[in-house]
Design an enzyme around this catalytic site. Structure first.
Site, PDB file in Angstrom:
ATOM      1  N   GLU A 193      -3.001   6.924   9.637  1.00 31.31           N
ATOM      2  CA  GLU A 193      -1.669   6.398   9.946  1.00 31.31           C
ATOM      3  C   GLU A 193      -0.634   6.865   8.926  1.00 31.31           C
ATOM      4  O   GLU A 193       0.507   7.153   9.278  1.00 31.31           O
ATOM      5  CB  GLU A 193      -1.731   4.866  10.024  1.00 31.31           C
ATOM      6  CG  GLU A 193      -2.524   4.402  11.236  1.00 31.31           C
ATOM      7  CD  GLU A 193      -2.875   2.925  11.213  1.00 31.31           C
ATOM      8  OE1 GLU A 193      -2.107   2.141  11.780  1.00 31.31           O
ATOM      9  OE2 GLU A 193      -3.916   2.563  10.630  1.00 31.31           O
TER      10      GLU A 193
ATOM     11  N   ASP B 108     -17.216  -9.236   9.125  1.00 28.84           N
ATOM     12  CA  ASP B 108     -17.566  -7.853   8.807  1.00 28.84           C
ATOM     13  C   ASP B 108     -18.713  -7.416   9.717  1.00 28.84           C
ATOM     14  O   ASP B 108     -19.801  -7.990   9.688  1.00 28.84           O
ATOM     15  CB  ASP B 108     -17.985  -7.745   7.330  1.00 28.84           C
ATOM     16  CG  ASP B 108     -18.134  -6.305   6.877  1.00 28.84           C
ATOM     17  OD1 ASP B 108     -18.729  -5.507   7.631  1.00 28.84           O
ATOM     18  OD2 ASP B 108     -17.666  -5.974   5.768  1.00 28.84           O
TER      19      ASP B 108
ATOM     20  N   GLY C 176     -15.077   1.929  14.787  1.00 30.24           N
ATOM     21  CA  GLY C 176     -15.099   3.108  15.657  1.00 30.24           C
ATOM     22  C   GLY C 176     -15.571   4.361  14.942  1.00 30.24           C
ATOM     23  O   GLY C 176     -16.312   5.171  15.494  1.00 30.24           O
ATOM     24  N   GLU C 177     -15.162   4.496  13.672  1.00 28.02           N
ATOM     25  CA  GLU C 177     -15.512   5.700  12.893  1.00 28.02           C
ATOM     26  C   GLU C 177     -16.901   5.612  12.272  1.00 28.02           C
ATOM     27  O   GLU C 177     -17.567   6.626  12.097  1.00 28.02           O
ATOM     28  CB  GLU C 177     -14.495   5.897  11.748  1.00 28.02           C
ATOM     29  CG  GLU C 177     -13.106   6.270  12.208  1.00 28.02           C
ATOM     30  CD  GLU C 177     -12.076   6.146  11.084  1.00 28.02           C
ATOM     31  OE1 GLU C 177     -12.465   6.269   9.901  1.00 28.02           O
ATOM     32  OE2 GLU C 177     -10.896   5.927  11.386  1.00 28.02           O
TER      33      GLU C 177
ATOM     34  N   LYS D 143       0.871  -1.185   0.000  1.00 26.80           N
ATOM     35  CA  LYS D 143       0.000   0.000   0.000  1.00 26.80           C
ATOM     36  C   LYS D 143       0.899   1.223   0.000  1.00 26.80           C
ATOM     37  O   LYS D 143       1.922   1.231   0.694  1.00 26.80           O
ATOM     38  CB  LYS D 143      -0.843   0.014   1.286  1.00 26.80           C
ATOM     39  CG  LYS D 143      -2.286  -0.373   1.086  1.00 26.80           C
ATOM     40  CD  LYS D 143      -2.951  -0.675   2.406  1.00 26.80           C
ATOM     41  CE  LYS D 143      -3.654   0.527   2.991  1.00 26.80           C
ATOM     42  NZ  LYS D 143      -4.400   0.140   4.217  1.00 26.80           N
TER      43      LYS D 143
ATOM     44  N   ASP E 215       4.678   0.149  14.626  1.00 29.58           N
ATOM     45  CA  ASP E 215       3.379  -0.033  15.296  1.00 29.58           C
ATOM     46  C   ASP E 215       3.540  -0.162  16.808  1.00 29.58           C
ATOM     47  O   ASP E 215       2.616   0.110  17.563  1.00 29.58           O
ATOM     48  CB  ASP E 215       2.708  -1.327  14.795  1.00 29.58           C
ATOM     49  CG  ASP E 215       1.905  -1.097  13.534  1.00 29.58           C
ATOM     50  OD1 ASP E 215       2.202  -0.120  12.829  1.00 29.58           O
ATOM     51  OD2 ASP E 215       0.990  -1.890  13.257  1.00 29.58           O
TER      52      ASP E 215
ATOM     53  N   LEU F 114     -11.075   0.470  16.758  1.00 33.91           N
ATOM     54  CA  LEU F 114     -11.966  -0.682  16.612  1.00 33.91           C
ATOM     55  C   LEU F 114     -12.221  -0.977  15.142  1.00 33.91           C
ATOM     56  O   LEU F 114     -12.837  -0.191  14.432  1.00 33.91           O
ATOM     57  CB  LEU F 114     -13.305  -0.410  17.325  1.00 33.91           C
ATOM     58  CG  LEU F 114     -13.217   0.063  18.788  1.00 33.91           C
ATOM     59  CD1 LEU F 114     -14.605   0.343  19.342  1.00 33.91           C
ATOM     60  CD2 LEU F 114     -12.484  -0.954  19.661  1.00 33.91           C
TER      61      LEU F 114
END
Length: 401
Positions: free
Chosen positions: A385, A283, A334-335, A14, A148, A209
């Protein structure tokens, strides 16, 4: 300053190219199936459509070469020349006890990273391969490793030592390390910025989360505890990971099911968590659908187990810090999970906040979701991040000049 951020997985890469003068993402993408057939690069310049390129990528070096070619390509690129890239920031999963902060990469750093392979056999080898390939392709360009684990290296010894014979810590460095550090660091700093308060005077609980989940207790800007441990398997129930279980379950299952230790750990890593309980999916959207719309009992149970463990951890970290000023929700669930946030925060209002149900409807945007008169602030902050990695890289590279 233009910084390329790279995150190398075992068969993926990525990347994001950021312009640090304005914090904008210039381009981003993902190379998949590296070292496997049908390798694919999905590349996108900001403001333009995604482009898919099918090209053989035998290893990370070939993948990086193809990414760089895409970035300078006349039609699909954004740069005139590779020399416009001032530095590269690499995400590294495990820095062991060697690294308490991000670091400029040299031969010595690579040796230490290799010494940590035992601690992260799935992730560190790919991270190292990406770094070595980049150094060959882009000699002379400064490279930075961002870990991390580094943010949690401020945990006191009584928070990171396991109550097992101490010699195993001395021999093998078996201890709690914690993960998602870059995310916990970013959202805690951002929370202080939004509230216009110095982070040094805040007690913050950050809840990352997602499919992988962890919580951190951040006191005065430093992590003093976190829910993941020696590996990312400890802590909360997650998408497919069990989180905390009684270790005796491992030998019990080996005996009853005729499994090896490796097979049981594989079950705890890949077939457990909300997926294991619900039997539906890892999911959360699928599970919420089944629970709320179809009345699926095991899906509802999975959500309750997940929320309960998050709630308990928030409570214990409030105790560990002697109070809390801010609770932050970040990462996929969480978002973007108003229902899950409400589920978690139920019965926690004694801490000193009231949930604003209207504001809690927010998805993927920064928002204070507690009422204005709440003493404790509850916030949603999308994690970033890549930006944090680029910021650390910029800081270290500027120090060279």
């Amino acid at each position: 300053m233009k910084i390329l951020v790279m995150n190398c997985g075992s068969s993926s890469l990525k990347y994001q190219l950021l312009d640090m003068d304005n914090g904008k993402v210039l381009a981003k993408g993902l190379a998949e199936r590296i070292g496997i057939n049908d390798s694919l690069l999905t590349h996108q310049v900001e403001g333009k459509d995604k482009i898919k390129i099918q090209k053989d990528m035998k290893n990370h070096k070939e993948a990086i070469q193809i990414v760089l070619e895409a970035l300078v390509d006349k039609e699909i690129g954004i740069l005139k020349d590779m020399k416009e890239i001032d530095a590269v920031g690499h995400r590294v999963v495990h820095g062991g006890e060697f690294f308490t902060d991000s670091v400029l990469i040299d031969d010595e750093v690579i040796k230490k990273l290799e010494a940590c392979i035992d601690l992260a056999p799935l992730h560190n080898p790919a991270n190292i391969e990406g770094i070595k390939a980049c150094r060959q392709i882009m000699p002379g360009v400064p490279m930075v490793a961002v870990f991390d684990t580094a943010f949690h290296q401020t945990m006191p010894d009584y928070a990171y030592i396991y109550p097992i014979p101490y010699e195993y810590y001395e021999k093998y460095r078996i201890r709690r390390y914690g993960f998602h550090g870059t995310s916990h660091k970013y959202v805690s700093l951002r929370a202080a910025e939004i509230l216009k308060r110095p982070i040094e005077e805040l007690k913050i609980i950050t809840c990352h989360l997602g499919n992988g989940s962890s919580i951190a207790a951040v006191k005065g800007g430093k992590s003093i505890d976190t829910s993941m441990g020696f590996t990312p398997l400890e802590g909360l129930a997650m998408g497919t990971r069990s989180g905390n279980v009684d270790p005796s379950i491992i030998t019990f299952l080996m005996e009853k099911e005729g499994l090896t230790a490796e097979q049981v750990i594989d079950i705890l890593n890949k077939k457990s968590g909300v997926y294991g309980i619900s039997g539906i999916s890892n999911d959360f959207r699928d599970i919420e659908n089944a629970a709320f719309k179809e009345g699926h009992k095991r899906a509802m149970l999975a959500l309750k187990v997940f929320a309960y463990r998050v709630k308990k951890t928030i409570g214990s970290y409030t105790a560990a810090m002697g109070g809390v000023d801010v609770i932050v929700f970040t990462a996929g669930v969480g978002e973007n999970g108003p229902e899950m946030r409400e589920f978690i925060l139920e019965d926690l209002e004694f801490l000193g906040f009231k949930l604003d149900k209207e504001k809690n409807k927010v998805r993927g945007k920064e928002e204070i979701i507690s009422t204005e008169d709440s003493k404790v602030k509850v916030m949603v902050i999308p994690t970033n991040e890549e930006y944090m990695i680029a910021k650390d890289t910029e800081k270290l590279v500027k120090g060279l000049k």
